[in-house]
Motif scaffolding. Structure first.
Motif, PDB file in Angstrom:
ATOM      1  N   ILE A   9       0.844  -1.201   0.000  1.00 61.51           N
ATOM      2  CA  ILE A   9       0.000   0.000   0.000  1.00 61.51           C
ATOM      3  C   ILE A   9       0.878   1.249   0.000  1.00 61.51           C
ATOM      4  CG2 ILE A   9      -1.635   1.346   1.382  1.00 61.51           C
ATOM      5  CD1 ILE A   9      -2.906  -1.342   2.208  1.00 61.51           C
ATOM      6  N   ILE A  10       1.910   1.259   0.830  1.00 60.19           N
ATOM      7  CA  ILE A  10       2.834   2.400   0.874  1.00 60.19           C
ATOM      8  C   ILE A  10       3.506   2.604  -0.476  1.00 60.19           C
ATOM      9  CG2 ILE A  10       4.991   3.246   1.888  1.00 60.19           C
ATOM     10  CD1 ILE A  10       4.072   1.973   4.535  1.00 60.19           C
ATOM     11  N   ALA A  11       3.943   1.520  -1.090  1.00 57.19           N
ATOM     12  CA  ALA A  11       4.576   1.588  -2.413  1.00 57.19           C
ATOM     13  C   ALA A  11       3.586   2.115  -3.451  1.00 57.19           C
ATOM     14  CB  ALA A  11       5.124   0.230  -2.824  1.00 57.19           C
ATOM     15  N   GLY A  12       2.342   1.680  -3.360  1.00 56.37           N
ATOM     16  CA  GLY A  12       1.303   2.147  -4.282  1.00 56.37           C
ATOM     17  C   GLY A  12       1.044   3.634  -4.122  1.00 56.37           C
ATOM     18  N   VAL A  13       0.971   4.087  -2.861  1.00 56.78           N
ATOM     19  CA  VAL A  13       0.752   5.514  -2.603  1.00 56.78           C
ATOM     20  C   VAL A  13       1.932   6.327  -3.127  1.00 56.78           C
ATOM     21  CG1 VAL A  13       0.562   7.239  -0.766  1.00 56.78           C
ATOM     22  CG2 VAL A  13      -0.809   5.152  -0.657  1.00 56.78           C
ATOM     23  N   ILE A  14       3.139   5.872  -2.874  1.00 47.93           N
ATOM     24  CA  ILE A  14       4.332   6.571  -3.365  1.00 47.93           C
ATOM     25  C   ILE A  14       4.322   6.618  -4.895  1.00 47.93           C
ATOM     26  CG2 ILE A  14       6.852   6.435  -3.550  1.00 47.93           C
ATOM     27  CD1 ILE A  14       6.848   5.419  -0.643  1.00 47.93           C
ATOM     28  N   ALA A  15       3.964   5.497  -5.544  1.00 48.12           N
ATOM     29  CA  ALA A  15       3.906   5.446  -7.006  1.00 48.12           C
ATOM     30  C   ALA A  15       2.868   6.436  -7.531  1.00 48.12           C
ATOM     31  CB  ALA A  15       3.600   4.029  -7.475  1.00 48.12           C
ATOM     32  N   LEU A  16       1.689   6.495  -6.876  1.00 52.71           N
ATOM     33  CA  LEU A  16       0.649   7.432  -7.297  1.00 52.71           C
ATOM     34  C   LEU A  16       1.106   8.883  -7.135  1.00 52.71           C
ATOM     35  CD1 LEU A  16      -2.644   5.767  -5.979  1.00 52.71           C
ATOM     36  CD2 LEU A  16      -1.943   6.095  -8.354  1.00 52.71           C
ATOM     37  N   VAL A  17       1.779   9.187  -6.035  1.00 47.93           N
ATOM     38  CA  VAL A  17       2.288  10.532  -5.805  1.00 47.93           C
ATOM     39  C   VAL A  17       3.322  10.890  -6.880  1.00 47.93           C
ATOM     40  CG1 VAL A  17       3.683  11.955  -4.240  1.00 47.93           C
ATOM     41  CG2 VAL A  17       1.781  10.598  -3.344  1.00 47.93           C
ATOM     42  N   LEU A  18       4.220   9.952  -7.191  1.00 49.26           N
ATOM     43  CA  LEU A  18       5.225  10.205  -8.226  1.00 49.26           C
ATOM     44  C   LEU A  18       4.586  10.386  -9.601  1.00 49.26           C
ATOM     45  CD1 LEU A  18       8.119   7.810  -7.152  1.00 49.26           C
ATOM     46  CD2 LEU A  18       8.068  10.307  -7.019  1.00 49.26           C
ATOM     47  N   ILE A  19       3.640   9.536  -9.931  1.00 51.98           N
ATOM     48  CA  ILE A  19       2.951   9.631 -11.227  1.00 51.98           C
ATOM     49  C   ILE A  19       2.168  10.946 -11.309  1.00 51.98           C
ATOM     50  CG2 ILE A  19       1.093   8.646 -12.635  1.00 51.98           C
ATOM     51  CD1 ILE A  19       2.129   5.860 -11.729  1.00 51.98           C
ATOM     52  N   GLY A  20       1.485  11.287 -10.222  1.00 50.12           N
ATOM     53  CA  GLY A  20       0.738  12.547 -10.192  1.00 50.12           C
ATOM     54  C   GLY A  20       1.656  13.744 -10.327  1.00 50.12           C
ATOM     55  N   SER A  21       2.780  13.715  -9.629  1.00 48.92           N
ATOM     56  CA  SER A  21       3.741  14.814  -9.715  1.00 48.92           C
ATOM     57  C   SER A  21       4.291  14.938 -11.131  1.00 48.92           C
ATOM     58  CB  SER A  21       4.898  14.597  -8.736  1.00 48.92           C
ATOM     59  OG  SER A  21       4.431  14.617  -7.417  1.00 48.92           O
ATOM     60  N   LEU A  22       4.631  13.803 -11.735  1.00 45.99           N
ATOM     61  CA  LEU A  22       5.142  13.805 -13.104  1.00 45.99           C
ATOM     62  C   LEU A  22       4.094  14.351 -14.067  1.00 45.99           C
ATOM     63  CD1 LEU A  22       7.461  13.101 -15.006  1.00 45.99           C
ATOM     64  CD2 LEU A  22       6.480  10.817 -15.223  1.00 45.99           C
ATOM     65  N   TYR A  23       2.844  13.926 -13.886  1.00 45.91           N
ATOM     66  CA  TYR A  23       1.754  14.400 -14.741  1.00 45.91           C
ATOM     67  C   TYR A  23       1.627  15.924 -14.646  1.00 45.91           C
ATOM     68  CZ  TYR A  23      -2.931  15.423 -16.393  1.00 45.91           C
ATOM     69  OH  TYR A  23      -3.999  15.963 -17.052  1.00 45.91           O
ATOM     70  N   PHE A  24       1.595  16.449 -13.427  1.00 44.45           N
ATOM     71  CA  PHE A  24       1.451  17.890 -13.253  1.00 44.45           C
ATOM     72  C   PHE A  24       2.676  18.652 -13.757  1.00 44.45           C
ATOM     73  CE2 PHE A  24      -1.789  16.544 -10.111  1.00 44.45           C
ATOM     74  CZ  PHE A  24      -2.866  17.174 -10.710  1.00 44.45           C
ATOM     75  N   PHE A  25       3.851  18.077 -13.617  1.00 44.72           N
ATOM     76  CA  PHE A  25       5.067  18.700 -14.141  1.00 44.72           C
ATOM     77  C   PHE A  25       4.994  18.800 -15.663  1.00 44.72           C
ATOM     78  CE2 PHE A  25       9.240  18.010 -16.126  1.00 44.72           C
ATOM     79  CZ  PHE A  25       9.890  19.165 -15.733  1.00 44.72           C
ATOM     80  N   VAL A  26       4.633  17.675 -16.303  1.00 40.89           N
ATOM     81  CA  VAL A  26       4.588  17.639 -17.765  1.00 40.89           C
ATOM     82  C   VAL A  26       3.504  18.571 -18.293  1.00 40.89           C
ATOM     83  CG1 VAL A  26       4.095  16.186 -19.783  1.00 40.89           C
ATOM     84  CG2 VAL A  26       5.609  15.350 -17.986  1.00 40.89           C
ATOM     85  N   THR A  27       2.292  18.454 -17.793  1.00 41.76           N
ATOM     86  CA  THR A  27       1.205  19.287 -18.327  1.00 41.76           C
ATOM     87  C   THR A  27       1.428  20.759 -18.017  1.00 41.76           C
ATOM     88  OG1 THR A  27      -0.168  18.886 -16.376  1.00 41.76           O
ATOM     89  CG2 THR A  27      -0.536  17.464 -18.291  1.00 41.76           C
ATOM     90  N   GLY A  28       1.888  21.064 -16.818  1.00 42.51           N
ATOM     91  CA  GLY A  28       2.128  22.464 -16.460  1.00 42.51           C
ATOM     92  C   GLY A  28       3.185  23.104 -17.333  1.00 42.51           C
ATOM     93  N   ASN A  29       4.306  22.423 -17.524  1.00 39.25           N
ATOM     94  CA  ASN A  29       5.381  22.979 -18.348  1.00 39.25           C
ATOM     95  C   ASN A  29       4.994  23.026 -19.819  1.00 39.25           C
ATOM     96  OD1 ASN A  29       7.818  23.785 -16.822  1.00 39.25           O
ATOM     97  ND2 ASN A  29       7.550  21.749 -15.953  1.00 39.25           N
ATOM     98  N   TYR A  30       4.346  21.979 -20.313  1.00 36.50           N
ATOM     99  CA  TYR A  30       3.933  21.952 -21.711  1.00 36.50           C
ATOM    100  C   TYR A  30       2.988  23.125 -21.996  1.00 36.50           C
ATOM    101  CZ  TYR A  30       2.100  20.480 -26.187  1.00 36.50           C
ATOM    102  OH  TYR A  30       1.735  20.451 -27.512  1.00 36.50           O
ATOM    103  N   ASN A  31       1.989  23.291 -21.139  1.00 39.29           N
ATOM    104  CA  ASN A  31       1.038  24.388 -21.333  1.00 39.29           C
ATOM    105  C   ASN A  31       1.729  25.745 -21.217  1.00 39.29           C
ATOM    106  OD1 ASN A  31      -1.035  22.593 -21.774  1.00 39.29           O
ATOM    107  ND2 ASN A  31      -1.724  22.614 -19.656  1.00 39.29           N
ATOM    108  N   ASN A  32       2.705  25.865 -20.340  1.00 43.13           N
ATOM    109  CA  ASN A  32       3.476  27.096 -20.225  1.00 43.13           C
ATOM    110  C   ASN A  32       4.252  27.365 -21.518  1.00 43.13           C
ATOM    111  OD1 ASN A  32       4.563  29.396 -18.839  1.00 43.13           O
ATOM    112  ND2 ASN A  32       6.454  28.232 -18.558  1.00 43.13           N
ATOM    113  N   PHE A  33       4.872  26.328 -22.080  1.00 42.62           N
ATOM    114  CA  PHE A  33       5.609  26.488 -23.340  1.00 42.62           C
ATOM    115  C   PHE A  33       4.670  26.940 -24.454  1.00 42.62           C
ATOM    116  CE2 PHE A  33       8.688  22.907 -21.939  1.00 42.62           C
ATOM    117  CZ  PHE A  33       9.381  23.789 -21.130  1.00 42.62           C
ATOM    118  N   VAL A  34       3.489  26.344 -24.510  1.00 41.79           N
ATOM    119  CA  VAL A  34       2.520  26.719 -25.540  1.00 41.79           C
ATOM    120  C   VAL A  34       2.113  28.184 -25.367  1.00 41.79           C
ATOM    121  CG1 VAL A  34       0.161  26.311 -26.390  1.00 41.79           C
ATOM    122  CG2 VAL A  34       1.674  24.374 -25.932  1.00 41.79           C
ATOM    123  N   SER A  35       1.832  28.588 -24.144  1.00 42.68           N
ATOM    124  CA  SER A  35       1.444  29.986 -23.879  1.00 42.68           C
ATOM    125  C   SER A  35       2.564  30.945 -24.265  1.00 42.68           C
ATOM    126  CB  SER A  35       1.113  30.177 -22.404  1.00 42.68           C
ATOM    127  OG  SER A  35      -0.016  29.438 -22.054  1.00 42.68           O
TER     128      SER A  35
END
Length: 191
Positions: A9-35
């Motif tokens: 469960i701890i590993a799953g939560v850590i994986a979700l946090v990492l995936i979520g962080s990566l998702y927000f990093f990618v979408t945030g930066n990509y959208n910033n580049f587009v703007s």
């Protein structure tokens, strides 16, 4: 609960946090580049708007000067040829180069005008010269805004770790609008 399930469960939560962080990093930066990319394009459109205004004024200015300065044919031809190159430029670097040539030719034309006192007092010429001066000021303001947008965009796509993402999505640096080397020399007025 067994320690194996708890670790899973701890590993799953850590994986979700990492995936979520990566998702927000990618979408945030990509959208910033587009703007930022769109800001560069919008700023360039404003530069072109003012360059077009100057482009449209030049035939009237040339015709007015022609009536007074028939012997200054070479300068008038140079201005006309530079204007043609502006009309034929296909991309931003070519447009920048062609407009720098046109600016140089126009400054030489204005030096020629200094030799003709009657022309300088002609109301049509004075209005055209005022319009051209106002347009040149607008061009300078829009060039600055464009260069500011280019700088902001280029910094964003070159900064670590966002540069890794910019490279993955093929965001390329934008071209600054730079004055030609000839702009550093002041035109000489000779009587």
């Amino acid at each position: 609960m067994t320690s194996g399930k708890r670790n899973l469960i701890i590993a799953g939560v850590i994986a979700l946090v990492l995936i979520g962080s990566l998702y927000f990093f990618v979408t945030g930066n990509y959208n910033n580049f587009v703007s930022l990319d769109e800001a560069v394009k919008g700023s360039w459109a404003q530069v072109e708007n003012q360059l077009q205004r100057r482009y449209d004024l030049i035939p009237n200015l040339v015709e007015t000067v022609k009536g007074y300065a028939k012997q200054e044919k070479d300068v008038l031809i140079e201005v006309t040829n530079a204007r043609s190159r502006v009309g034929g430029a296909a991309n931003v670097p070519e447009k920048i180069s062609a407009n720098n040539e046109l600016s140089s030719a126009l400054s030489r034309l204005l030096v020629v005008v200094e030799r003709y006192p009657d022309l300088k007092s002609n109301q049509n010429f004075m209005r055209l010269q005022d319009e051209l001066a106002g347009t040149e000021n607008r061009i300078a303001v829009e060039r600055k805004r464009y260069n500011d947008a280019v700088r902001t965009y280029n910094v964003a796509i070159r900064s670590f770790p966002a540069n890794l993402l910019a490279g993955m999505f093929n965001f390329q640096g934008a071209t600054f609008f730079e004055a030609p080397a000839t702009a550093k020399a002041a035109p000489q007025v000779k009587f």
